[in-house]
Design a protein around this motif. Structure first.
Motif, PDB file in Angstrom:
ATOM      1  N   PHE A  60       0.822  -1.158  -0.135  1.00  0.00           N
ATOM      2  CA  PHE A  60      -0.038  -0.024  -0.022  1.00  0.00           C
ATOM      3  C   PHE A  60       0.916   1.134   0.019  1.00  0.00           C
ATOM      4  O   PHE A  60       2.290   1.221   0.205  1.00  0.00           O
ATOM      5  CB  PHE A  60      -1.133   0.039   1.310  1.00  0.00           C
ATOM      6  CG  PHE A  60      -0.467  -0.233   2.533  1.00  0.00           C
ATOM      7  CD1 PHE A  60       0.075   0.785   3.232  1.00  0.00           C
ATOM      8  CD2 PHE A  60      -0.045  -1.354   3.136  1.00  0.00           C
ATOM      9  CE1 PHE A  60       0.817   0.905   4.500  1.00  0.00           C
ATOM     10  CE2 PHE A  60       0.607  -1.281   4.464  1.00  0.00           C
ATOM     11  CZ  PHE A  60       1.030  -0.024   5.052  1.00  0.00           C
ATOM     12  N   PHE A  61       0.358   2.247  -0.328  1.00  0.00           N
ATOM     13  CA  PHE A  61       1.023   3.642  -0.334  1.00  0.00           C
ATOM     14  C   PHE A  61       0.629   4.334   0.991  1.00  0.00           C
ATOM     15  O   PHE A  61      -0.504   4.622   1.243  1.00  0.00           O
ATOM     16  CB  PHE A  61       0.594   4.468  -1.670  1.00  0.00           C
ATOM     17  CG  PHE A  61       0.993   3.831  -2.896  1.00  0.00           C
ATOM     18  CD1 PHE A  61       2.104   3.905  -3.333  1.00  0.00           C
ATOM     19  CD2 PHE A  61       0.151   3.105  -3.572  1.00  0.00           C
ATOM     20  CE1 PHE A  61       2.483   3.271  -4.723  1.00  0.00           C
ATOM     21  CE2 PHE A  61       0.270   2.475  -4.816  1.00  0.00           C
ATOM     22  CZ  PHE A  61       1.405   2.533  -5.358  1.00  0.00           C
ATOM     23  N   VAL A  76       6.181  10.357  13.319  1.00  0.00           N
ATOM     24  CA  VAL A  76       6.659   9.062  12.496  1.00  0.00           C
ATOM     25  C   VAL A  76       6.731   9.296  11.037  1.00  0.00           C
ATOM     26  O   VAL A  76       7.479   8.885  10.333  1.00  0.00           O
ATOM     27  CB  VAL A  76       5.714   7.805  13.112  1.00  0.00           C
ATOM     28  CG1 VAL A  76       6.170   6.588  12.312  1.00  0.00           C
ATOM     29  CG2 VAL A  76       6.102   7.866  14.514  1.00  0.00           C
ATOM     30  N   LEU A  77       5.562   9.836  10.572  1.00  0.00           N
ATOM     31  CA  LEU A  77       5.557  10.133   8.976  1.00  0.00           C
ATOM     32  C   LEU A  77       6.419  11.018   8.386  1.00  0.00           C
ATOM     33  O   LEU A  77       7.046  10.514   7.330  1.00  0.00           O
ATOM     34  CB  LEU A  77       3.860  10.573   8.719  1.00  0.00           C
ATOM     35  CG  LEU A  77       3.494  10.560   7.194  1.00  0.00           C
ATOM     36  CD1 LEU A  77       3.327   9.217   6.799  1.00  0.00           C
ATOM     37  CD2 LEU A  77       2.242  11.424   7.225  1.00  0.00           C
ATOM     38  N   ASP A  78       6.885  11.887   9.240  1.00  0.00           N
ATOM     39  CA  ASP A  78       8.163  12.759   8.821  1.00  0.00           C
ATOM     40  C   ASP A  78       9.289  12.033   8.772  1.00  0.00           C
ATOM     41  O   ASP A  78      10.173  12.314   7.620  1.00  0.00           O
ATOM     42  CB  ASP A  78       8.311  14.124   9.890  1.00  0.00           C
ATOM     43  CG  ASP A  78       6.829  15.205   9.619  1.00  0.00           C
ATOM     44  OD1 ASP A  78       6.291  14.738   8.352  1.00  0.00           O
ATOM     45  OD2 ASP A  78       6.773  15.878  10.730  1.00  0.00           O
ATOM     46  N   ALA A  79       9.597  11.411   9.856  1.00  0.00           N
ATOM     47  CA  ALA A  79      10.821  10.334   9.886  1.00  0.00           C
ATOM     48  C   ALA A  79      10.714   9.391   8.626  1.00  0.00           C
ATOM     49  O   ALA A  79      11.690   9.017   8.119  1.00  0.00           O
ATOM     50  CB  ALA A  79      11.012   9.500  10.906  1.00  0.00           C
ATOM     51  N   MET A  80       9.499   8.649   8.073  1.00  0.00           N
ATOM     52  CA  MET A  80       9.521   7.916   7.108  1.00  0.00           C
ATOM     53  C   MET A  80       9.691   8.858   5.774  1.00  0.00           C
ATOM     54  O   MET A  80      10.519   8.166   4.771  1.00  0.00           O
ATOM     55  CB  MET A  80       8.279   7.250   6.984  1.00  0.00           C
ATOM     56  CG  MET A  80       8.073   6.301   8.235  1.00  0.00           C
ATOM     57  SD  MET A  80       6.298   5.710   8.242  1.00  0.00           S
ATOM     58  CE  MET A  80       5.992   4.803   6.631  1.00  0.00           C
ATOM     59  N   THR A  96      16.075   7.563  -0.671  1.00  0.00           N
ATOM     60  CA  THR A  96      15.332   6.787  -1.669  1.00  0.00           C
ATOM     61  C   THR A  96      16.374   6.237  -3.033  1.00  0.00           C
ATOM     62  O   THR A  96      17.320   7.036  -3.036  1.00  0.00           O
ATOM     63  CB  THR A  96      14.214   7.203  -2.119  1.00  0.00           C
ATOM     64  OG1 THR A  96      14.499   8.407  -2.906  1.00  0.00           O
ATOM     65  CG2 THR A  96      13.138   7.353  -1.258  1.00  0.00           C
ATOM     66  N   ASP A  97      15.987   5.241  -3.627  1.00  0.00           N
ATOM     67  CA  ASP A  97      16.912   4.964  -4.638  1.00  0.00           C
ATOM     68  C   ASP A  97      16.138   5.671  -5.817  1.00  0.00           C
ATOM     69  O   ASP A  97      15.139   6.789  -5.768  1.00  0.00           O
ATOM     70  CB  ASP A  97      16.951   3.625  -5.157  1.00  0.00           C
ATOM     71  CG  ASP A  97      15.657   2.805  -5.500  1.00  0.00           C
ATOM     72  OD1 ASP A  97      14.484   3.725  -5.466  1.00  0.00           O
ATOM     73  OD2 ASP A  97      15.250   1.730  -5.299  1.00  0.00           O
ATOM     74  N   ARG A 150      12.001   4.406  -4.216  1.00  0.00           N
ATOM     75  CA  ARG A 150      11.825   3.550  -3.372  1.00  0.00           C
ATOM     76  C   ARG A 150      12.803   3.612  -2.109  1.00  0.00           C
ATOM     77  O   ARG A 150      13.810   3.814  -2.171  1.00  0.00           O
ATOM     78  CB  ARG A 150      11.937   2.066  -3.890  1.00  0.00           C
ATOM     79  CG  ARG A 150      11.102   1.759  -4.899  1.00  0.00           C
ATOM     80  CD  ARG A 150      11.124   0.441  -5.518  1.00  0.00           C
ATOM     81  NE  ARG A 150      10.216   0.225  -6.650  1.00  0.00           N
ATOM     82  CZ  ARG A 150       9.110  -0.313  -6.519  1.00  0.00           C
ATOM     83  NH1 ARG A 150       8.539  -1.117  -5.377  1.00  0.00           N
ATOM     84  NH2 ARG A 150       8.323  -0.596  -7.785  1.00  0.00           N
ATOM     85  N   PRO A 151      12.433   3.277  -0.853  1.00  0.00           N
ATOM     86  CA  PRO A 151      13.429   3.559   0.359  1.00  0.00           C
ATOM     87  C   PRO A 151      14.486   2.520  -0.063  1.00  0.00           C
ATOM     88  O   PRO A 151      14.371   1.456  -0.391  1.00  0.00           O
ATOM     89  CB  PRO A 151      12.570   2.936   1.592  1.00  0.00           C
ATOM     90  CG  PRO A 151      10.929   3.269   1.199  1.00  0.00           C
ATOM     91  CD  PRO A 151      11.295   3.112  -0.321  1.00  0.00           C
TER      92      PRO A 151
END
Length: 128
Positions: free
Chosen positions: A12-13, A38-42, A47-48, A52-53
């Protein structure tokens, strides 16, 4: 998200801004109501080239603040009760045919008693 091997088909996104390219392709099923740090840290995870992380992001816990199924169940029960009430109301309001032909819905107790008594009295009376 697209199915990929070893994904268990549950991708999911989490989006940080409007993503028009996802419109009419994926279902929105939630909204963040807390935990913005938490969302800010994510969002800050590197990312590549495919956005993508570079490392795994794992969600360890979630809290459901509103259960949409409770609302759906209540609506289902309310609709069923409404149908029952409407059916009962229709059964009371529906006319009952007492006989065939003209006046089949008329109750003869209010009209038939006097003529029947008059006919019986006429039959019992001596002829002149």
């Amino acid at each position: 998200a697209e199915y990929m091997g070893h994904s268990n088909k549950s991708q999911f996104f989490l989006t940080y801004r409007s993503c028009n390219h996802l419109d009419k392709k994926h279902t929105v099923f939630g909204k963040l109501v807390g935990g913005m740090p938490v969302l800010d840290a994510m969002e800050k995870v590197p990312t590549d080239g495919s956005d993508r992380p570079t490392g795994d992001i794992v969600i360890l816990d979630t809290i459901v603040h509103v259960n949409p199924f409770e609302d759906a169940e209540k609506k289902k029960e309310d609709d069923a009760a409404k149908k029952v009430r409407e059916a009962e109301k229709a059964a009371v309001a529906a006319p009952v045919a007492l006989r065939e032909g003209v006046g089949k819905y008329l109750k003869t107790t209010s009209f038939g008693a006097a003529p029947a008594a008059a006919a019986a009295a006429a039959a019992a009376a001596p002829e002149e």
